[in-house]
Design a protein around this motif. Structure first.
Motif, PDB file in Angstrom:
ATOM      1  N   THR A  36       0.859  -1.179   0.000  1.00 37.06           N
ATOM      2  CA  THR A  36       0.000   0.000   0.000  1.00 37.06           C
ATOM      3  C   THR A  36       0.895   1.228   0.000  1.00 37.06           C
ATOM      4  N   PRO A  37       0.891   2.003  -1.093  1.00 41.45           N
ATOM      5  CA  PRO A  37       1.935   3.004  -1.279  1.00 41.45           C
ATOM      6  C   PRO A  37       2.177   3.926  -0.084  1.00 41.45           C
ATOM      7  N   GLY A  38       1.117   4.524   0.453  1.00 42.89           N
ATOM      8  CA  GLY A  38       1.284   5.467   1.555  1.00 42.89           C
ATOM      9  C   GLY A  38       2.033   4.849   2.715  1.00 42.89           C
ATOM     10  N   ASP A  39       1.651   3.636   3.055  1.00 41.37           N
ATOM     11  CA  ASP A  39       2.229   2.975   4.213  1.00 41.37           C
ATOM     12  C   ASP A  39       3.743   2.824   4.105  1.00 41.37           C
ATOM     13  N   VAL A  40       4.157   2.322   2.963  1.00 38.51           N
ATOM     14  CA  VAL A  40       5.587   2.062   2.812  1.00 38.51           C
ATOM     15  C   VAL A  40       6.371   3.354   2.903  1.00 38.51           C
ATOM     16  N   GLU A  41       5.863   4.366   2.233  1.00 36.36           N
ATOM     17  CA  GLU A  41       6.613   5.611   2.224  1.00 36.36           C
ATOM     18  C   GLU A  41       6.634   6.266   3.598  1.00 36.36           C
ATOM     19  N   VAL A  42       5.463   6.320   4.215  1.00 34.99           N
ATOM     20  CA  VAL A  42       5.380   7.040   5.474  1.00 34.99           C
ATOM     21  C   VAL A  42       5.972   6.236   6.619  1.00 34.99           C
ATOM     22  N   ARG A  43       5.583   4.969   6.703  1.00 36.53           N
ATOM     23  CA  ARG A  43       5.982   4.202   7.877  1.00 36.53           C
ATOM     24  C   ARG A  43       7.431   3.742   7.845  1.00 36.53           C
ATOM     25  N   TYR A  44       7.856   3.299   6.711  1.00 36.34           N
ATOM     26  CA  TYR A  44       9.189   2.687   6.696  1.00 36.34           C
ATOM     27  C   TYR A  44      10.268   3.606   6.144  1.00 36.34           C
ATOM     28  N   GLY A  77      -5.817   3.903   4.154  1.00 39.86           N
ATOM     29  CA  GLY A  77      -5.397   5.098   4.890  1.00 39.86           C
ATOM     30  C   GLY A  77      -5.390   6.318   4.003  1.00 39.86           C
ATOM     31  N   GLU A  78      -4.213   6.880   3.815  1.00 37.54           N
ATOM     32  CA  GLU A  78      -4.113   8.139   3.068  1.00 37.54           C
ATOM     33  C   GLU A  78      -4.198   7.931   1.556  1.00 37.54           C
ATOM     34  N   SER A  79      -4.084   6.673   1.110  1.00 40.56           N
ATOM     35  CA  SER A  79      -4.064   6.447  -0.335  1.00 40.56           C
ATOM     36  C   SER A  79      -5.433   6.693  -0.968  1.00 40.56           C
ATOM     37  N   THR A  80      -5.393   7.099  -2.223  1.00 40.59           N
ATOM     38  CA  THR A  80      -6.638   7.255  -2.962  1.00 40.59           C
ATOM     39  C   THR A  80      -6.894   5.944  -3.685  1.00 40.59           C
ATOM     40  N   PHE A  81      -8.104   5.474  -3.641  1.00 33.94           N
ATOM     41  CA  PHE A  81      -8.409   4.178  -4.241  1.00 33.94           C
ATOM     42  C   PHE A  81      -9.283   4.360  -5.481  1.00 33.94           C
ATOM     43  N   PHE A  82      -8.817   3.865  -6.605  1.00 34.77           N
ATOM     44  CA  PHE A  82      -9.605   3.924  -7.831  1.00 34.77           C
ATOM     45  C   PHE A  82     -10.048   2.511  -8.169  1.00 34.77           C
ATOM     46  N   SER A  83     -11.332   2.314  -8.311  1.00 31.95           N
ATOM     47  CA  SER A  83     -11.806   0.984  -8.691  1.00 31.95           C
ATOM     48  C   SER A  83     -12.439   1.094 -10.067  1.00 31.95           C
ATOM     49  N   ILE A  84     -11.909   0.346 -11.024  1.00 35.11           N
ATOM     50  CA  ILE A  84     -12.466   0.446 -12.365  1.00 35.11           C
ATOM     51  C   ILE A  84     -12.742  -0.937 -12.946  1.00 35.11           C
ATOM     52  N   PRO A 113      -0.242   9.113  -2.768  1.00 31.79           N
ATOM     53  CA  PRO A 113      -0.215   7.707  -3.141  1.00 31.79           C
ATOM     54  C   PRO A 113      -1.598   7.180  -3.511  1.00 31.79           C
ATOM     55  N   SER A 114      -1.625   6.371  -4.562  1.00 30.20           N
ATOM     56  CA  SER A 114      -2.931   5.845  -4.960  1.00 30.20           C
ATOM     57  C   SER A 114      -2.862   4.392  -5.407  1.00 30.20           C
ATOM     58  N   ILE A 115      -4.013   3.776  -5.379  1.00 31.23           N
ATOM     59  CA  ILE A 115      -4.140   2.379  -5.775  1.00 31.23           C
ATOM     60  C   ILE A 115      -5.179   2.301  -6.878  1.00 31.23           C
ATOM     61  N   VAL A 150       8.493   5.018 -20.580  1.00 32.04           N
ATOM     62  CA  VAL A 150       9.629   5.935 -20.468  1.00 32.04           C
ATOM     63  C   VAL A 150       9.102   7.317 -20.079  1.00 32.04           C
ATOM     64  N   GLY A 151       9.750   7.913 -19.139  1.00 29.90           N
ATOM     65  CA  GLY A 151       9.393   9.293 -18.768  1.00 29.90           C
ATOM     66  C   GLY A 151       8.164   9.406 -17.890  1.00 29.90           C
ATOM     67  N   LEU A 152       7.609   8.273 -17.470  1.00 30.53           N
ATOM     68  CA  LEU A 152       6.438   8.354 -16.600  1.00 30.53           C
ATOM     69  C   LEU A 152       6.839   7.940 -15.191  1.00 30.53           C
ATOM     70  N   ASN A 153       6.533   8.754 -14.251  1.00 31.32           N
ATOM     71  CA  ASN A 153       6.905   8.430 -12.883  1.00 31.32           C
ATOM     72  C   ASN A 153       5.738   7.778 -12.160  1.00 31.32           C
ATOM     73  N   ASN A 154       5.891   6.504 -11.883  1.00 34.37           N
ATOM     74  CA  ASN A 154       4.793   5.786 -11.234  1.00 34.37           C
ATOM     75  C   ASN A 154       5.049   5.543  -9.747  1.00 34.37           C
ATOM     76  N   ASP A 155       5.954   6.319  -9.153  1.00 33.56           N
ATOM     77  CA  ASP A 155       6.196   6.156  -7.717  1.00 33.56           C
ATOM     78  C   ASP A 155       4.919   6.435  -6.953  1.00 33.56           C
ATOM     79  N   GLY A 156       4.641   5.578  -5.987  1.00 32.15           N
ATOM     80  CA  GLY A 156       3.448   5.809  -5.162  1.00 32.15           C
ATOM     81  C   GLY A 156       2.164   5.371  -5.821  1.00 32.15           C
ATOM     82  N   ILE A 157       2.277   4.621  -6.918  1.00 30.43           N
ATOM     83  CA  ILE A 157       1.060   4.108  -7.557  1.00 30.43           C
ATOM     84  C   ILE A 157       1.118   2.587  -7.584  1.00 30.43           C
ATOM     85  N   LEU A 158       0.086   1.985  -7.086  1.00 34.88           N
ATOM     86  CA  LEU A 158       0.014   0.518  -7.116  1.00 34.88           C
ATOM     87  C   LEU A 158      -1.153   0.118  -8.008  1.00 34.88           C
TER      88      LEU A 158
END
Ligand SMILES: Nc1ncnc2c1ncn2[C@@H]1O[C@H](COP(=O)(O)OP(=O)(O)OP(=O)(O)O)[C@@H](O)[C@H]1O
Ligand SMILES: [Mg+2]
Length: 331
Positions: A36-44, A77-84, A113-115, A150-158
């Motif tokens: 879960t993106p937020g967790d890893v970044e914030v907690r660890y 938590g803080e992540s935004t969740f997109f369900s499609i 961070p989003s999922i 290439v050129g797309l930053n997907n950090d914090g996206i799961l």
């Protein structure tokens, strides 16, 4: 396209196989929690250790893949969740579908961070072939670019995908799901827990031993099959009331206020009972009908009728896919 934020419904604990006390985990739960993106970044704050960007959940139907995603959404938590779903991305206008995919990822990057959860991903990302439509191919291409371009930053996206026919997926899409987690049929302990969750607060006379016996007898049943079984069993007392020809007075909690015990409730009984009164359920006033408990016999009767939905052929194919490309969620 729906955007969900902080929806509190399914939590990890409502999914069986996840019990903190017993140190047993739901399949793939550890991976998902650390992913879960937020967790890893914030907690660890782990430097140079990036969380997974793509996780594929695969397994037989009814094992709770979509259900797990709901728990992820709740616990994100803080992540935004997109369900499609695939139909959200289909458009009759040329070029519109790819744009939707692009916009989805752009939105996810904006709100990171989003999922992004894509259920039944097989319908969107099946293997490319010569005779498929132009638009289907374009969607896949856009997906591949957006997930790892290439050129797309997907950090914090799961990107979380779920499917029950993983072998259909295109090899390049499969690669983009770095973790492929097998969600198997529940084992005996999980089945026992599922029975407990499904019976829940319903009035019942089941003992711990009964739950154990049921779990043993339901080998090969999925979580969904068990929920249907209990649903059917819960209707058995109702059927008994409907077909009864005799009733007798019993004491029990009042249907109006369960805290008050009353003595004039009516419950179905056999015609030979010394206190039996010949009447049908239509003669019983609504507030005088005793709430019959769910018993082991009720579940056993349903067990004879409700059959498992997963067969061995399906399981073999999934097992083969797991051995080739996947990871067992329970290891
Ligand atoms: N591990 C579980 N714990 C509790 N309930 C479960 C579990 N697995 C399945 N269920 C029950 O089964 C229902 C169906 O599960 P779900 O829709 O997640 O299946 P699925 O794996 O997504 O199936 P499909 O592949 O057909 O989409 C859930 O709503 C839930 O009631
Ligand atoms: Mg599903």
């Amino acid at each position: 396209m729906r955007k969900k934020k902080k929806r509190r419904r399914v939590v990890w604990l409502s999914i069986s196989s996840f019990e903190k006390k017993k140190k047993r985990e739901m399949p793939g739960e550890k991976e998902l929690q650390t992913a879960t993106p937020g967790d890893v970044e914030v907690r660890y704050r782990r430097r140079n250790r990036k969380p997974w960007q793509g996780i594929l959940l695969f397994g037989p139907p009814g094992t709770g893949k979509s259900y797990i995603a709901k728990a992820v959404a709740t616990e994100a938590g803080e992540s935004t969740f997109f369900s499609i779903s695939s139909s959200d991305l289909m458009s009759k206008w040329l070029g519109e579908s790819e744009k939707l995919v692009k916009n989805l990822f752009a939105l996810a990057r904006e709100h990171k961070p989003s999922i992004i959860f894509i259920d039944e991903i097989d319908s969107l990302c099946s293997a490319r072939s010569d005779n498929e439509s132009e638009s289907a191919r374009r969607i896949k291409t856009e997906f591949m670019v957006q997930m790892q371009g290439v050129g797309l930053n997907n950090d914090g996206i799961l990107v979380l995908g779920a499917t029950n026919i993983p072998w259909i997926l295109d090899a390049a899409i499969r690669r983009r799901f770095e973790k492929r987690i097998y969600i198997p049929l529940p084992d005996i302990h999980a089945r026992k827990e599922m029975f407990r969750i499904d019976v829940g607060k319903n009035y019942n006379t089941l003992t711990d031993q009964d739950f154990k016996v049921l779990a043993e007898r339901c080998e090969g049943y999925s979580g969904y099959d068990i929920s249907i079984l209990v649903k059917d069993a819960l209707m058995q007392p109702v059927r008994r009331v409907q077909s009864a020809t005799h009733f007798k007075h019993v004491s029990g909690p009042s249907p109006k206020d369960p805290n008050i015990i009353v003595n004039d409730l009516l419950s179905p009984c056999s015609p030979g009972d010394p206190h039996a009164i010949a009447m049908s359920w239509l003669d019983v006033p609504g507030d005088k009908l005793a709430n019959p408990p769910l018993s082991m016999q009720d579940i056993c009767r349903s067990l004879a009728q409700v059959k498992p939905t997963v067969n061995n052929t399906d399981l073999d194919r999934l097992e083969a896919f797991k051995n080739d490309f996947g990871q067992d969620g329970q290891e």
